[in-house]
Design a protein around this motif. Structure first.
Motif, PDB file in Angstrom:
ATOM      1  N   SER A  50       0.837  -1.192   0.000  1.00 26.56           N
ATOM      2  CA  SER A  50       0.000   0.000   0.000  1.00 26.56           C
ATOM      3  C   SER A  50       0.874   1.245   0.000  1.00 26.56           C
ATOM      4  O   SER A  50       1.798   1.368   0.809  1.00 26.56           O
ATOM      5  CB  SER A  50      -0.907   0.017   1.236  1.00 26.56           C
ATOM      6  OG  SER A  50      -1.544   1.267   1.370  1.00 26.56           O
ATOM      7  N   SER A  51       0.595   2.159  -0.922  1.00 23.02           N
ATOM      8  CA  SER A  51       1.355   3.407  -0.956  1.00 23.02           C
ATOM      9  C   SER A  51       1.125   4.215   0.311  1.00 23.02           C
ATOM     10  O   SER A  51       1.996   4.970   0.747  1.00 23.02           O
ATOM     11  CB  SER A  51       0.967   4.224  -2.191  1.00 23.02           C
ATOM     12  OG  SER A  51      -0.421   4.520  -2.181  1.00 23.02           O
ATOM     13  N   ARG A  52      -0.045   4.062   0.930  1.00 22.49           N
ATOM     14  CA  ARG A  52      -0.320   4.795   2.176  1.00 22.49           C
ATOM     15  C   ARG A  52       0.673   4.430   3.262  1.00 22.49           C
ATOM     16  O   ARG A  52       1.058   5.257   4.074  1.00 22.49           O
ATOM     17  CB  ARG A  52      -1.738   4.490   2.671  1.00 22.49           C
ATOM     18  CG  ARG A  52      -2.843   5.089   1.831  1.00 22.49           C
ATOM     19  CD  ARG A  52      -4.190   4.915   2.521  1.00 22.49           C
ATOM     20  NE  ARG A  52      -4.462   3.538   2.859  1.00 22.49           N
ATOM     21  CZ  ARG A  52      -4.528   3.057   4.102  1.00 22.49           C
ATOM     22  NH1 ARG A  52      -4.341   3.866   5.128  1.00 22.49           N
ATOM     23  NH2 ARG A  52      -4.799   1.787   4.317  1.00 22.49           N
ATOM     24  N   ALA A  53       1.095   3.165   3.306  1.00 22.11           N
ATOM     25  CA  ALA A  53       1.984   2.715   4.371  1.00 22.11           C
ATOM     26  C   ALA A  53       3.361   3.356   4.283  1.00 22.11           C
ATOM     27  O   ALA A  53       4.098   3.353   5.268  1.00 22.11           O
ATOM     28  CB  ALA A  53       2.111   1.192   4.321  1.00 22.11           C
ATOM     29  N   GLU A  99      21.826  11.531   4.303  1.00 24.05           N
ATOM     30  CA  GLU A  99      21.399  10.146   4.479  1.00 24.05           C
ATOM     31  C   GLU A  99      19.878  10.058   4.583  1.00 24.05           C
ATOM     32  O   GLU A  99      19.261   9.120   4.056  1.00 24.05           O
ATOM     33  CB  GLU A  99      22.060   9.557   5.721  1.00 24.05           C
ATOM     34  CG  GLU A  99      23.562   9.405   5.596  1.00 24.05           C
ATOM     35  CD  GLU A  99      24.223   9.019   6.907  1.00 24.05           C
ATOM     36  OE1 GLU A  99      25.070   8.096   6.897  1.00 24.05           O
ATOM     37  OE2 GLU A  99      23.904   9.634   7.946  1.00 24.05           O
ATOM     38  N   VAL A 100      19.283  11.013   5.260  1.00 20.82           N
ATOM     39  CA  VAL A 100      17.827  11.039   5.384  1.00 20.82           C
ATOM     40  C   VAL A 100      17.181  11.195   4.017  1.00 20.82           C
ATOM     41  O   VAL A 100      16.204  10.502   3.682  1.00 20.82           O
ATOM     42  CB  VAL A 100      17.398  12.174   6.334  1.00 20.82           C
ATOM     43  CG1 VAL A 100      15.900  12.448   6.209  1.00 20.82           C
ATOM     44  CG2 VAL A 100      17.755  11.813   7.773  1.00 20.82           C
ATOM     45  N   ARG A 101      17.710  12.091   3.201  1.00 25.49           N
ATOM     46  CA  ARG A 101      17.139  12.294   1.862  1.00 25.49           C
ATOM     47  C   ARG A 101      17.224  11.017   1.029  1.00 25.49           C
ATOM     48  O   ARG A 101      16.262  10.650   0.330  1.00 25.49           O
ATOM     49  CB  ARG A 101      17.866  13.431   1.156  1.00 25.49           C
ATOM     50  CG  ARG A 101      17.611  14.807   1.760  1.00 25.49           C
ATOM     51  CD  ARG A 101      18.218  15.899   0.894  1.00 25.49           C
ATOM     52  NE  ARG A 101      18.025  17.215   1.494  1.00 25.49           N
ATOM     53  CZ  ARG A 101      18.930  17.835   2.244  1.00 25.49           C
ATOM     54  NH1 ARG A 101      20.093  17.234   2.516  1.00 25.49           N
ATOM     55  NH2 ARG A 101      18.677  19.015   2.753  1.00 25.49           N
ATOM     56  N   ILE A 156      12.447   4.790   0.176  1.00 26.24           N
ATOM     57  CA  ILE A 156      11.142   4.363   0.691  1.00 26.24           C
ATOM     58  C   ILE A 156      10.043   4.727  -0.297  1.00 26.24           C
ATOM     59  O   ILE A 156       9.120   3.936  -0.553  1.00 26.24           O
ATOM     60  CB  ILE A 156      10.871   5.001   2.068  1.00 26.24           C
ATOM     61  CG1 ILE A 156      11.828   4.420   3.111  1.00 26.24           C
ATOM     62  CG2 ILE A 156       9.422   4.769   2.497  1.00 26.24           C
ATOM     63  CD1 ILE A 156      11.794   5.145   4.444  1.00 26.24           C
ATOM     64  N   GLU A 157      10.133   5.911  -0.887  1.00 25.03           N
ATOM     65  CA  GLU A 157       9.099   6.356  -1.819  1.00 25.03           C
ATOM     66  C   GLU A 157       9.045   5.461  -3.056  1.00 25.03           C
ATOM     67  O   GLU A 157       7.982   5.275  -3.654  1.00 25.03           O
ATOM     68  CB  GLU A 157       9.364   7.809  -2.235  1.00 25.03           C
ATOM     69  CG  GLU A 157       9.118   8.823  -1.129  1.00 25.03           C
ATOM     70  CD  GLU A 157       7.679   8.793  -0.638  1.00 25.03           C
ATOM     71  OE1 GLU A 157       6.766   8.685  -1.473  1.00 25.03           O
ATOM     72  OE2 GLU A 157       7.474   8.858   0.590  1.00 25.03           O
ATOM     73  N   GLN A 199       9.027   1.013   7.038  1.00 28.99           N
ATOM     74  CA  GLN A 199      10.388   1.523   6.887  1.00 28.99           C
ATOM     75  C   GLN A 199      10.471   3.006   7.235  1.00 28.99           C
ATOM     76  O   GLN A 199      11.501   3.472   7.739  1.00 28.99           O
ATOM     77  CB  GLN A 199      10.871   1.280   5.464  1.00 28.99           C
ATOM     78  CG  GLN A 199      10.901  -0.199   5.079  1.00 28.99           C
ATOM     79  CD  GLN A 199      11.971  -0.526   4.076  1.00 28.99           C
ATOM     80  OE1 GLN A 199      13.118  -0.143   4.245  1.00 28.99           O
ATOM     81  NE2 GLN A 199      11.594  -1.230   3.030  1.00 28.99           N
ATOM     82  N   ARG A 200       9.394   3.730   7.013  1.00 24.95           N
ATOM     83  CA  ARG A 200       9.413   5.158   7.349  1.00 24.95           C
ATOM     84  C   ARG A 200       9.532   5.363   8.859  1.00 24.95           C
ATOM     85  O   ARG A 200      10.169   6.317   9.327  1.00 24.95           O
ATOM     86  CB  ARG A 200       8.149   5.841   6.820  1.00 24.95           C
ATOM     87  CG  ARG A 200       8.017   7.316   7.204  1.00 24.95           C
ATOM     88  CD  ARG A 200       9.189   8.174   6.717  1.00 24.95           C
ATOM     89  NE  ARG A 200       9.165   9.505   7.273  1.00 24.95           N
ATOM     90  CZ  ARG A 200       8.574  10.556   6.692  1.00 24.95           C
ATOM     91  NH1 ARG A 200       7.941  10.402   5.537  1.00 24.95           N
ATOM     92  NH2 ARG A 200       8.617  11.737   7.257  1.00 24.95           N
TER      93      ARG A 200
END
Length: 434
Positions: A123-126, A209-211, A217-218, A337-338
């Protein structure tokens, strides 16, 4: 939980100590002991243990892959010693994705190992289920527990759940600091500002690293599959969870019978000799070569007859009951993962550039002003309490209690027998003093 902890999770046999989330919102009451119920509250589920009329509610949040039932036996011990306390253990919204129907019958191994269960769709929402979503859900739980100010709320957690509790306290909820909802904070083997540094890992939370992690993840899968893939259970995130919940299910229901599952385990995980159902669970959580201390318990040993011998601080039956579930479970099937990314970014416990990039509203860390309790096992060699003292020094926390038992593994504080549990012994007077 830092990146090293995630790697060790997959590298150790105990890494699969996962159990399922809720299949329904139905309540379940214990036939003896404290009153218990389990039901939906908004998009999450809450396990409640103790008297609804209690004047104090301890809300507990699990760490990575953790879920509500991991707190059940500890909650029973706490409310038995502090009758004016009720414990609420929270299942995050991703627990709703697990299919626990197979555990309601008499042959769950066939249902799950033959692949008949309902798999969660991607799910993209997740991909957005990070700390903001988790804290917004958690605030609804905290407000319900407070009952319009009629009850005190203590917020705590285990491992990354402790990190989550501290993030809540520092969070800005539409102009209101999170700590103003609370009467205390409770940290069990976790926290911020290098709490996990004793493992020797590096947290990757610099802005660049965050970027990079956010972009991955996206484009990729929303849930972490590292455990299942790392142990050879398969590519899906829930497969390791299912295996270990199955092992606990049989160990709980027929502990001394010959193991139902040992011969079906991946070959590298199998014991070298016949074992009982309890023997197999004990083997996985403690006795097998490479068992990770951060996901192990000090329970006992494998006997000559292949059965489990309890001679440690944590009876295996307590672990089996909690991990068998089925609803609630002890560990999540699907970990976003987010959420990992956001919790790594929380570690400095400040409004950093990385926190701003992720929309983390950690605006009130220096003003947190409620009592704090912190406990550490031997997992991180003292860094949890060092980190807790830093938080106290750099905030307005009026008083703190520090405790620990370095003979414990990471899960022992949750499951150890009450007479052997230093967490229970030291936490009770803290709660009574609030």
């Amino acid at each position: 939980m830092n990146p090293t902890r995630r790697k060790l999770l997959a590298a150790a046999l105990a890494a699969g100590l996962l159990a399922a989330g809720p299949a329904s919102a139905s309540a379940a009451a214990s036939t003896s002991g404290p009153r218990e119920s389990y039901a939906a509250l908004g998009d999450v589920h809450v396990l409640k243990i103790g008297r609804p009329s209690a004047k104090r509610v301890v809300v507990l949040v699990s760490g990575m892959y953790g879920a509500a039932n991991g707190f059940r036996v500890l909650a029973r011990d706490l409310v038995a010693r502090t009758p004016d306390t009720q414990v609420w253990a929270v299942d995050r919204r991703e627990q709703n994705l697990a299919d626990l129907g197979g555990f309601q019958g008499g042959d769950p191994a066939r249902y799950y190992l033959d692949g008949r269960y309902r798999k969660s769709p991607t799910s993209s929402r997740a991909r957005s289920w990070g700390l903001k979503v988790a804290l917004d859900d958690l605030r609804g739980v905290v407000q319900a527990a407070a009952d319009h100010g009629r009850r005190k709320v203590v917020l705590g957690g285990h491992s990354w759940g402790a990190t989550t509790a501290l993030a809540y306290a520092a969070w800005d909820f539409a102009g209101r600091p999170g700590y103003q909802d609370l009467s205390g904070l409770l940290l069990i083997d976790g926290g911020v500002h290098g709490a996990f540094a004793g493992e020797g890992g590096t947290i990757h939370n610099a802005p660049e690293e965050v970027r990079a992690r956010l972009a991955a993840i996206e484009k990729g899968e929303p849930f972490d599959s590292y455990l299942s893939q790392g142990k050879g259970f398969g590519a899906r995130p829930e497969q390791a969870a299912i295996w270990y919940q199955l092992v606990a299910w049989y160990a709980h229901r027929d502990p001394h019978a010959p193991s139902v599952l040992a011969d079906r385990l991946p070959e590298k995980l199998r014991p070298s000799r016949p074992v009982t159902n309890a023997g197999l669970l004990g083997w996985l959580v403690q006795a097998a070569p490479g068992t990770a201390p951060q996901l192990a318990v000090v329970s006992g040993r494998l006997g000559d007859d292949g059965d489990w011998v309890d001679d440690g601080m944590t009876p295996l039956s307590r672990v089996a009951e909690a991990m068998a579930g089925p609803a609630p479970g002890t560990f999540e099937w699907y970990w976003p993962q987010r959420l990992s990314l956001d919790l790594d970014a929380v570690d400095p416990y400040a409004d950093t550039e990385s926190a701003e990039l992720l929309g983390l509203r950690l605006w009130h860390a220096r003003r947190v002003n409620v009592p704090l309790y912190a406990f550490e096992s031997g997992l991180d060699k003292g860094t949890e309490l060092t980190a807790a003292r830093w938080v106290v020094k750099h905030s307005r926390i009026p008083r703190a209690t520090y405790a620990g038992d370095h003979a414990m593994k990471h899960l022992d504080p949750l499951f150890a027998a009450p007479g052997r549990n230093e967490l229970t012994r030291t936490l009770v007077p803290f709660l009574r003093g609030l």
